[in-house]
Design a protein around this motif. Structure first.
Motif, PDB file in Angstrom:
ATOM      1  N   LEU A  39      36.982 101.289 -14.073  1.00 24.00           N
ATOM      2  CA  LEU A  39      37.488 102.463 -13.355  1.00 24.00           C
ATOM      3  C   LEU A  39      38.956 102.212 -13.081  1.00 24.00           C
ATOM      4  CD1 LEU A  39      34.796 103.518 -10.718  1.00 24.00           C
ATOM      5  CD2 LEU A  39      35.373 104.598 -12.899  1.00 24.00           C
ATOM      6  N   LEU A  40      39.771 103.117 -13.559  1.00 20.87           N
ATOM      7  CA  LEU A  40      41.224 102.954 -13.477  1.00 20.87           C
ATOM      8  C   LEU A  40      41.802 104.117 -12.691  1.00 20.87           C
ATOM      9  CD1 LEU A  40      43.900 101.663 -14.631  1.00 20.87           C
ATOM     10  CD2 LEU A  40      43.612 103.164 -16.596  1.00 20.87           C
ATOM     11  N   GLY A  41      42.766 103.831 -11.865  1.00 21.06           N
ATOM     12  CA  GLY A  41      43.395 104.931 -11.138  1.00 21.06           C
ATOM     13  C   GLY A  41      44.368 104.402 -10.112  1.00 21.06           C
ATOM     14  N   PRO A  42      45.180 105.295  -9.573  1.00 19.61           N
ATOM     15  CA  PRO A  42      46.159 104.860  -8.574  1.00 19.61           C
ATOM     16  C   PRO A  42      45.488 104.534  -7.241  1.00 19.61           C
ATOM     17  CG  PRO A  42      46.207 107.249  -8.802  1.00 19.61           C
ATOM     18  CD  PRO A  42      45.241 106.740  -9.821  1.00 19.61           C
ATOM     19  N   THR A 192      28.419  95.951 -16.161  1.00 21.39           N
ATOM     20  CA  THR A 192      29.548  95.587 -15.303  1.00 21.39           C
ATOM     21  C   THR A 192      30.441  96.790 -14.993  1.00 21.39           C
ATOM     22  OG1 THR A 192      29.553  93.378 -16.285  1.00 21.39           O
ATOM     23  CG2 THR A 192      31.552  94.039 -15.128  1.00 21.39           C
ATOM     24  N   LEU A 193      30.843  96.864 -13.734  1.00 14.14           N
ATOM     25  CA  LEU A 193      31.846  97.859 -13.335  1.00 14.14           C
ATOM     26  C   LEU A 193      33.075  97.092 -12.866  1.00 14.14           C
ATOM     27  CD1 LEU A 193      32.461 100.884 -12.908  1.00 14.14           C
ATOM     28  CD2 LEU A 193      31.748 100.606 -10.545  1.00 14.14           C
ATOM     29  N   PHE A 194      34.194  97.418 -13.474  1.00 15.62           N
ATOM     30  CA  PHE A 194      35.435  96.688 -13.221  1.00 15.62           C
ATOM     31  C   PHE A 194      36.445  97.703 -12.664  1.00 15.62           C
ATOM     32  CE2 PHE A 194      39.539  95.009 -14.350  1.00 15.62           C
ATOM     33  CZ  PHE A 194      39.425  93.639 -14.461  1.00 15.62           C
ATOM     34  N   VAL A 195      36.931  97.443 -11.482  1.00 20.30           N
ATOM     35  CA  VAL A 195      37.866  98.382 -10.866  1.00 20.30           C
ATOM     36  C   VAL A 195      39.273  97.798 -10.922  1.00 20.30           C
ATOM     37  CG1 VAL A 195      38.611  99.150  -8.588  1.00 20.30           C
ATOM     38  CG2 VAL A 195      36.297  99.632  -9.354  1.00 20.30           C
TER      39      VAL A 195
END
Lengths: 360, 284
Positions: A39-42, A192-195
């Motif tokens: 999950l990518l974001g500001p 896997t969830l990678f933030v």
């Protein structure tokens, strides 16, 4: 370490509010068994909130969390069977590395000898067996995070959650540990969830990248697709660099400084628009006619990035354009050189805000 | 050329070293030397033999019990208070008020503190009189405020705030990630306290309790203002031996008692430093 099949993870219409602020707005996401989704974001986009809801460290205001087919929305964190690696400083400082790794096993009432054996086995998996008797303060930042990864994996969780685990590390260690995490994740086969807020990290490690903005997913897809075919202007601008060039949409194309470019969404309304053009879609030439023209300008800076270089060209009138190319090609365009730009006819996205040009 | 240059880094520490020498080492040396001298200046061990006098033993036991009790009770309440404010907003009003108040109250002792207690819960104190109107006689069992129990209560007034001040940094050093990590690894709140926060805070808690012990053990002014007849604790016996209106003037014996106190406080301080060092390594 014994491999285990990953389980499917579903976040269904998750809602989370903090007072008047909506952190998650109807977020839905399915992670396939054994898949790594980043999950990518500001900052403040809700990515960490999503991860914490999945971990059970916070409760959702609405929606469901389903792990391996079981609804765990109201199950407390210590019963979810989820391994988590935090941003930093999460190792218990009064325990040596193997004791940290064995902690979860102790909570599961595994016998002392067996938990030490398994802790050492997992430490070996992350390449830290020789450091098993060191305290956190005797380990580097990268080593501490590897121990944290081993600790999360030692309990053989159904899901592995990584909350910006590399952000406190320096660039070189970050890239090495990123590859290490991916290797271990593939070896163990864990969902896997990678933030992260680091696009390079997300694109490099994930099977799929989810770009988040204001509490919802803007786009979810394989890294190459997210980069080359961003679904929204936000994704285009957040993932990678983007030139914002004024143009006009006409008959399913956008005309930018005399060049016709295809559109990602051909049904864009006619009229003035901002075309989002990737720097690598811009090439430079120094031959031919370099008299004034809409795509003729002067190189004002060359940024060396290693294998590639980024050249900044001033087109006049306050408009600058970035072009990215192999460093060997950029060497021919030092600052001060007159150049002519060419825009590759990749489909481009249109932003409707009035702010034009420059930007990247 | 080639010779070692004299490092001048120590110059900055000179004022501190002078201060320590004049106000700590010199008095300690004078007291220690004086404890081995008779009134005529000749050497003797009799001052230490006199420490076995029953009233000295009683005062020593009282001092140790008073210090231990107020240290344990003060540390327990102070630790709870420190934990309560550490879990709140770090910039919040509650924290600022409590920390400021603790800073003042930890130093609030002597005649003013004794007077404050007498004016409030002394035999003619405001609270005592108000309580009487509601049928509560706080002195039904005698005037305990002038007894060791009175000292215990009054000492807690500065022991608890002192604990808040010295224990708060340790509690602040506990990271929220540790609780979450313990939780995600299957631990309950009990497991977290039993295996993580407890062991991490225990050395600091014990160290701070020792500090409170030393603080109480060496207190004199408050006790003397509250109980100015006799000498129920060791510092009062030292004062009596130095300036007794009824007994003998025994400066050597007073110094022997003072040496006893110094030895106890040094032991406590060394233990405190060792425990602090252990915690600071973990919680840096």
């Amino acid at each position: 370490m014994a491999e285990r099949a990953g389980v499917e993870v579903r976040l269904e219409n998750l809602q989370r509010r903090y007072g008047p602020v909506t952190a998650l707005n109807d977020l839905s996401l399915t992670i396939a068994p054994g898949e790594l989704v980043a999950l990518l974001g500001p900052s403040g986009c809700g990515k960490t909130t999503a991860l914490r809801l999945l971990a059970g460290l916070e409760q959702a205001d609405g929606g469901r969390v389903v792990i391996g087919g079981a609804d765990v929305t109201t199950v407390p964190a210590n019963k979810r069977d989820v391994g988590m690696v935090f941003q930093a400083y999460s190792l218990f400082p009064h325990m040596v590395a193997w004791e940290n790794v064995a902690f979860g096993l102790q909570m599961r009432k595994v016998g002392a000898a067996e938990r030490k054996r398994r802790a050492l086995e997992v430490l070996d998996l992350v390449g830290l067996a020789p450091y098993a008797n060191r305290y956190a303060t005797q380990l580097s930042g990268g080593q501490q995070q590897r121990v944290a990864l081993a600790r999360a994996l030692a309990i053989r969780p159904k899901v592995l959650l990584l909350d910006e685990p590399l952000s406190a590390l320096d660039a070189k260690v970050r890239s090495r540990l990123r590859d290490e995490i991916r290797r271990v994740q593939l070896e163990v086969g864990i969902t896997t969830l990678f933030v992260t807020h680091d696009q390079e990290e997300a694109l490099a490690i994930a099977d799929r990248v989810g770009v988040m903005n204001a509490g919802h997913l803007e786009q979810l897809g394989p890294p190459t697709l997210v980069y080359t075919r961003p679904a929204t202007p936000f994704v285009a601008e957040f993932v990678g660099l983007t030139n914002r060039l004024s143009g006009e949409v006409k008959s399913g194309m956008v005309e930018v400084r005399g060049t016709q470019l295809p559109l990602v969404q051909p049904n864009e309304p006619q009229g003035p628009a901002i075309a989002l053009v990737r720097p690598e879609a811009v090439s430079l030439a120094t031959d031919g006619n370099l008299a004034d023209g809409p795509l003729v300008g002067t190189v004002i800076a060359v940024a060396f990035l290693g294998a590639t270089s980024r050249v900044t060209v001033d087109l006049g009138g306050g408009v600058t354009v970035l072009a990215q190319m192999p460093t060997s090609a950029a060497a021919g365009h030092p600052a001060g050189t007159r150049v002519r730009l060419a825009l590759r006819d990749d489909p481009v996205l249109i932003a409707r805000e009035e702010k034009a040009s420059v930007d990247a | 050329m080639g010779g070692r240059r004299l490092s001048l880094n120590w110059i900055g520490a000179v004022p501190f070293l002078v201060y320590v020498a004049v106000f700590l080492l010199l008095p300690t040396s004078i007291i220690t030397a004086g404890a081995f001298l008779k009134g005529d200046g000749s050497a003797t061990l009799s001052n230490f033999q006199d420490l076995s006098r029953p009233y000295v033993i009683s005062a020593t036991v009282n001092s140790i019990l008073l210090s231990a009790l107020t240290a344990i009770v003060g540390a327990s309440f102070g630790a709870l208070l420190a934990y309560a404010i550490a879990t709140g907003n770090p910039q919040g009003l509650l924290r600022r008020v409590v920390v400021s108040a603790a800073g003042v109250l930890a130093q609030f002792g002597g005649v003013t503190l004794a007077f404050a207690f007498l004016a409030s819960i002394g035999p003619a104190g405001l609270v005592t009189i108000l309580a009487k109107q509601y049928g509560i006689n706080v002195y039904a069992g005698g005037f305990w405020i002038y007894d060791i129990r009175g000292l215990e209560l009054v000492y807690l007034y500065f022991q608890i705030p002192l604990m808040v001040l010295v224990f708060l940094p340790a509690v602040d050093g506990i990271k929220p990630q540790w609780r979450e990590a313990a939780e995600s690894l299957g631990g309950t709140t009990w497991h977290y306290w039993r295996y993580v926060a407890g062991p991490l805070l225990a050395p600091a808690f014990l160290g701070c309790t020792l500090l409170l012990f030393a603080n109480s053990f060496s207190a004199y002014a408050t006790a003397n203002a509250l109980i100015n007849q006799g000498g129920i604790i060791l510092p009062q016996q030292i004062a009596n031996a130095l300036s007794s209106e009824v007994g003998l003037h025994e400066p050597g014996f007073a110094k022997a008692m003072a040496v006893t106190m110094i030895v106890i406080v040094v032991m406590v301080t060394v233990l405190y430093s060792l425990l602090q060092r252990r915690t600071s390594k973990w919680l840096q």
